[in-house]
Motif scaffolding. Structure first.
Motif, PDB file in Angstrom:
ATOM      1  N   ARG A 120       0.819  -1.204   0.000  1.00  0.00           N
ATOM      2  CA  ARG A 120       0.000   0.000   0.000  1.00  0.00           C
ATOM      3  C   ARG A 120       0.861   1.265   0.000  1.00  0.00           C
ATOM      4  O   ARG A 120       1.837   1.357   0.744  1.00  0.00           O
ATOM      5  CB  ARG A 120      -0.872  -0.038   1.257  1.00  0.00           C
ATOM      6  CG  ARG A 120      -1.784   1.103   1.440  1.00  0.00           C
ATOM      7  CD  ARG A 120      -2.569   0.919   2.723  1.00  0.00           C
ATOM      8  NE  ARG A 120      -3.393   2.078   2.959  1.00  0.00           N
ATOM      9  CZ  ARG A 120      -3.921   2.404   4.124  1.00  0.00           C
ATOM     10  NH1 ARG A 120      -3.721   1.631   5.160  1.00  0.00           N
ATOM     11  NH2 ARG A 120      -4.655   3.470   4.263  1.00  0.00           N
ATOM     12  N   SER A 257       7.598  10.627 -14.675  1.00  0.00           N
ATOM     13  CA  SER A 257       6.510   9.662 -14.468  1.00  0.00           C
ATOM     14  C   SER A 257       7.001   8.393 -13.757  1.00  0.00           C
ATOM     15  O   SER A 257       6.199   7.594 -13.290  1.00  0.00           O
ATOM     16  CB  SER A 257       5.858   9.294 -15.801  1.00  0.00           C
ATOM     17  OG  SER A 257       6.798   8.668 -16.649  1.00  0.00           O
ATOM     18  N   ASP A 258       8.333   8.193 -13.694  1.00  0.00           N
ATOM     19  CA  ASP A 258       8.856   7.043 -12.938  1.00  0.00           C
ATOM     20  C   ASP A 258       8.721   7.267 -11.440  1.00  0.00           C
ATOM     21  O   ASP A 258       8.563   6.316 -10.679  1.00  0.00           O
ATOM     22  CB  ASP A 258      10.347   6.826 -13.249  1.00  0.00           C
ATOM     23  CG  ASP A 258      10.581   6.361 -14.662  1.00  0.00           C
ATOM     24  OD1 ASP A 258       9.714   5.651 -15.205  1.00  0.00           O
ATOM     25  OD2 ASP A 258      11.621   6.722 -15.237  1.00  0.00           O
ATOM     26  N   THR A 260       6.493   8.543  -9.248  1.00  0.00           N
ATOM     27  CA  THR A 260       5.143   8.946  -8.864  1.00  0.00           C
ATOM     28  C   THR A 260       4.609   7.954  -7.841  1.00  0.00           C
ATOM     29  O   THR A 260       5.072   6.809  -7.756  1.00  0.00           O
ATOM     30  CB  THR A 260       4.183   8.953 -10.070  1.00  0.00           C
ATOM     31  OG1 THR A 260       4.172   7.644 -10.644  1.00  0.00           O
ATOM     32  CG2 THR A 260       4.599   9.969 -11.114  1.00  0.00           C
ATOM     33  N   GLU A 261       3.609   8.407  -7.118  1.00  0.00           N
ATOM     34  CA  GLU A 261       2.997   7.573  -6.085  1.00  0.00           C
ATOM     35  C   GLU A 261       2.484   6.265  -6.687  1.00  0.00           C
ATOM     36  O   GLU A 261       2.617   5.203  -6.084  1.00  0.00           O
ATOM     37  CB  GLU A 261       1.854   8.361  -5.440  1.00  0.00           C
ATOM     38  CG  GLU A 261       1.075   7.603  -4.420  1.00  0.00           C
ATOM     39  CD  GLU A 261      -0.409   7.587  -4.738  1.00  0.00           C
ATOM     40  OE1 GLU A 261      -0.840   8.362  -5.603  1.00  0.00           O
ATOM     41  OE2 GLU A 261      -1.117   6.767  -4.129  1.00  0.00           O
ATOM     42  N   ALA A 262       1.912   6.347  -7.889  1.00  0.00           N
ATOM     43  CA  ALA A 262       1.305   5.157  -8.495  1.00  0.00           C
ATOM     44  C   ALA A 262       2.341   4.090  -8.840  1.00  0.00           C
ATOM     45  O   ALA A 262       2.003   2.920  -9.022  1.00  0.00           O
ATOM     46  CB  ALA A 262       0.525   5.554  -9.745  1.00  0.00           C
ATOM     47  N   ARG A 263       3.614   4.468  -8.934  1.00  0.00           N
ATOM     48  CA  ARG A 263       4.647   3.501  -9.321  1.00  0.00           C
ATOM     49  C   ARG A 263       5.487   3.029  -8.129  1.00  0.00           C
ATOM     50  O   ARG A 263       6.478   2.314  -8.318  1.00  0.00           O
ATOM     51  CB  ARG A 263       5.573   4.090 -10.386  1.00  0.00           C
ATOM     52  CG  ARG A 263       4.896   4.371 -11.699  1.00  0.00           C
ATOM     53  CD  ARG A 263       5.872   4.392 -12.844  1.00  0.00           C
ATOM     54  NE  ARG A 263       5.968   3.111 -13.511  1.00  0.00           N
ATOM     55  CZ  ARG A 263       7.098   2.526 -13.870  1.00  0.00           C
ATOM     56  NH1 ARG A 263       8.243   3.085 -13.589  1.00  0.00           N
ATOM     57  NH2 ARG A 263       7.101   1.365 -14.480  1.00  0.00           N
ATOM     58  N   GLU A 265       4.912   0.812  -5.937  1.00  0.00           N
ATOM     59  CA  GLU A 265       4.926  -0.655  -5.805  1.00  0.00           C
ATOM     60  C   GLU A 265       5.929  -1.262  -6.778  1.00  0.00           C
ATOM     61  O   GLU A 265       6.522  -2.303  -6.496  1.00  0.00           O
ATOM     62  CB  GLU A 265       3.532  -1.240  -6.027  1.00  0.00           C
ATOM     63  CG  GLU A 265       2.827  -0.796  -7.294  1.00  0.00           C
ATOM     64  CD  GLU A 265       2.452  -1.958  -8.193  1.00  0.00           C
ATOM     65  OE1 GLU A 265       2.589  -3.103  -7.783  1.00  0.00           O
ATOM     66  OE2 GLU A 265       2.054  -1.692  -9.332  1.00  0.00           O
ATOM     67  N   TYR A 266       6.137  -0.626  -7.922  1.00  0.00           N
ATOM     68  CA  TYR A 266       7.135  -1.114  -8.878  1.00  0.00           C
ATOM     69  C   TYR A 266       8.539  -1.006  -8.266  1.00  0.00           C
ATOM     70  O   TYR A 266       9.353  -1.925  -8.361  1.00  0.00           O
ATOM     71  CB  TYR A 266       7.052  -0.297 -10.168  1.00  0.00           C
ATOM     72  CG  TYR A 266       8.074  -0.678 -11.192  1.00  0.00           C
ATOM     73  CD1 TYR A 266       7.816  -1.703 -12.096  1.00  0.00           C
ATOM     74  CD2 TYR A 266       9.310  -0.036 -11.251  1.00  0.00           C
ATOM     75  CE1 TYR A 266       8.766  -2.072 -13.035  1.00  0.00           C
ATOM     76  CE2 TYR A 266      10.259  -0.401 -12.188  1.00  0.00           C
ATOM     77  CZ  TYR A 266       9.982  -1.419 -13.074  1.00  0.00           C
ATOM     78  OH  TYR A 266      10.923  -1.794 -13.999  1.00  0.00           O
TER      79      TYR A 266
END
Lengths: 269, 397
Positions: A120, A257-258, A260-263, A265-266
């Protein structure tokens, strides 16, 4: 702050040399301090991005020691503050923990963390950045990227530093940020590389709190000086946190874009 | 299904190990839990043993197949002598990732997280929950699917296709902490278990505001339980997964040292259409003493309009208060106190957890769970004999 992120060395420019040797009166200590800080900042501009592995040893009073390992990714942004993403691999229960900080000039930073145990991402209220970075002497404020406009500056003195010794410039960085944990950071800059050799942190009551020293600078990508080792010492109890920096890589192709919050988990893997 | 997934995906992972992939070092842990239930169980089938030991472990592993494709695996295995499933496990993630321009593609067994609140997350609707591993729904089962995510400045768009719906795992038979008095007899999916679900999500950040909107079409992840009665006695429950549409929204606002949060859903298409909403705040207080310690305070409220025909939820009309003290020291000592009060049935749930690191790679933790006044609460009445103490030790690799 780990000002290694922002300062680099180049050959002395004529203007810089003139600046360093100029006589300074009491009325313009602010102007000279800012001029030195600007020189440091501009010399490291243009790194685009860099990645480095940090191996940290925390030594506490009573012989308690702990080790940490992390990879730090820093992205330089032209129109805003920089982004810094830290991925932990040690201690093992923290492996995969990620923190992302987007520093803003004259505004609170944006901060997110990724918790691998719950898979999360969380946005943090980060007005107060005085919390410890991984249980060390470094605060989150010390780890966030440095923005020139977030401080006022005062020239303190010229003094010998480095090996072999040279005349270095000591300036006080005074945080504009209301919620900074520090009254000022007194920084001694080596003009051969335009990088700090030492930073002394003073708390809000004006007491000396801790000292950060920089060692083993090397030149990367023909322009950017980075230390191989830094040591933060708590002057009150002698506790110490040392970071060995390894495997610096510049211009790795990181994109906005690398980071960012959305990435997150990557990055956690 | 869970063990079937394990048996399918693990050989694939072994195959990946054997090809010319550049693997990262695996990580994970092995651990031992000892759970002490001082009270006799409520239901006769439940294990009457006072001590419930278990051994568990997890593995996280990643490998680059080439410059553009990465495979991520997360697996979990647990052995417990006093539980209904002596051996249980799950592939929580087994996904091939690739990036084309600014589009992230994932295919395999996914873990998605759409939540922002601490105690319960209504909007988080992609993965099925494993309520045995955590009756409060924080542990998710891997979800087969494909997702594509694209980024445009502060706008993030995600689309998912989910070709299979998994059953919720709940405590049954010998298990303690049962929500149902009898086992599941049969599971039914309104359109068949292999009918695909679809989801879209948009996230947008505007300074201190975060906003997300989501839309889900497919089988509900929350089943309706229908009693099966034979010869005038209850022999079990049929669970029905209805075909529903759920619209969700989350909002988050950072103000000073506080993050204000809200989650809202509107679910239609099942036996009941309802709206659920929850709001909360999370505030951090740093340097409580002279060190680096911090306290985080959570305050959350939950309310939804579902009726008796709708899926059962433990957070229908509840308030949650959480307090977390963290020394932020070398050993990372943590104290977590969580209190939930049901405003409708006046039940309480007190959950106290403490943990600390030992050396560089071990964690020892304690937990105390106390359900109080739960007799009238349909979601928690099965817990009334299930207060427990848990001691855990884990070695991280």
């Amino acid at each position: 702050m780990l000002k290694i992120a922002y300062y680099s060395a180049v050959l002395f420019s004529l203007a810089a040399a003139q600046m360093a040797s100029a006589n300074t009166g009491t009325d313009d200590i602010g102007a000279r301090g800012r001029e030195i800080a600007q020189t440091v900042d501009s010399n490291d501009a243009g790194f685009d991005d860099y990645v480095v592995v940090g191996k940290m040893t925390v030594r506490r009073r009573g012989g308690i020691t702990a080790t940490r390992q992390f990879e730090m990714n820093t992205l330089e942004l032209r129109d805003d503050g920089d982004k810094r993403l830290v991925v932990f691999s040690q201690p093992r229960d923290l492996a995969g923990f990620v923190s992302l900080t987007h520093t803003h000039p004259s505004a609170p930073d944006d901060q997110w963390i990724f918790l691998p145990a719950t898979n999360r991402s969380k946005r943090l209220a980060s007005r107060d950045k005085t919390g410890s970075f991984a249980g060390s002497e470094f605060a989150y404020e010390d780890i966030a990227t440095w923005e020139l406009s977030n401080y006022n500056y005062e020239f303190v003195r010229d003094e010998p530093c480095g090996e072999p010794a040279t005349t270095c410039h000591t300036i006080a960085n005074i945080p504009k940020y209301t919620y900074s944990g520090y009254e000022k950071l007194v920084e001694t800059i080596d003009p051969r590389i335009w990088q700090p050799r030492r930073i002394v942190y003073f708390d809000r009551q004006g007491r000396e709190l801790k000292r950060l020293e920089f060692f083993d600078y090397q030149l990367y990508a023909g322009k950017h000086w980075r230390p191989g080792r830094i040591v933060m010492t708590n002057v009150n109890d002698g506790s110490e946190s040392e970071i060995i920096w390894e495997n610096y890589r510049f211009k790795t192709g990181l994109r906005e874009s690398d980071l960012t919050e959305a990435r997150l988990e990557y990055w956690s893997r | 299904m869970r063990l079937r997934m394990v048996s399918t995906v693990l050989p694939c992972a072994v195959l990946l190990f054997s090809i010319n992939a550049v693997a990262k070092a695996p990580r994970g842990y092995v651990g031992i839990d000892a759970v002490l239930f001082p009270d006799a169980p409520l239901y006769p089938e439940q294990s009457s043993a006072t001590l419930h030991p278990s051994v568990q472990g997890s593995l996280d592993w990643s490998a680059y197949l080439n410059q553009d494709i990465r495979f991520d695996l997360s697996a979990y295995l647990r052995a417990a002598t006093q539980d209904h499933d002596d051996l249980s496990g799950d592939i929580r993630e087994a996904v091939f990732r690739s990036r084309i321009d600014d589009i992230d593609l994932k295919m395999g067994i996914l873990q998605e997280n759409w939540s922002i609140l601490e105690a319960w997350n209504q909007v988080d609707f992609v993965n099925q929950r494993d309520m045995v591993e955590d009756f409060q729904g924080k542990v998710k089962l891997g979800q087969p699917g494909v997702s594509a995510t694209t980024y445009y400045h502060d706008l993030v768009l995600t689309a998912l296709i989910l070709p299979y719906t998994r059953e919720r795992r709940i405590a049954e038979q010998e298990d303690r902490l049962r929500t149902l008095p009898a086992p599941i007899v049969h599971s039914t999916f309104e359109n068949g278990q292999t009918d695909s679900s679809y989801a879209l999500r948009m996230q947008y950040r505007l300074g201190d505001f975060d906003l997300s909107l989501s839309q889900f079409w497919g089988h509900s992840r929350e089943p309706i339980y229908m009693p099966v009665i034979e010869s005038q006695s209850l022999i079990g429950f049929d669970e029905l997964y209805e075909d529903v549409a759920q619209t969700g929204a989350t909002m988050q606002y950072v103000f000073g040292d506080t993050v204000f949060k809200a989650e809202v859903i509107n679910q239609t298409g099942g036996a009941d259409s309802f709206v659920g909403s929850s709001i909360g705040s999370e505030t951090i207080f740093n340097q409580i003493s002279d060190g680096f310690d911090s306290v985080t305070v959570y305050l959350e409220g939950y309310y939804d309009t579902r009726n008796e025909r709708a899926p059962l939820t433990p957070f229908q009309k509840d308030v949650f208060l959480g307090f977390r003290y963290n020394t932020n020291s070398v050993n990372n000592e943590l104290l977590d106190i969580r209190y939930t009060h049901d405003l409708e049935y006046h039940s309480d749930l007190i959950d106290v957890r403490a943990s600390r690191r030992l050396g560089d790679s071990q964690i020892v933790s304690l937990q105390f769970l106390l359900p109080q006044s739960v007799v009238d609460d349909p979601a928690l009445q099965g817990f009334r004999q299930d207060k427990y103490f848990k001691l855990s030790w884990a070695l991280y690799l």
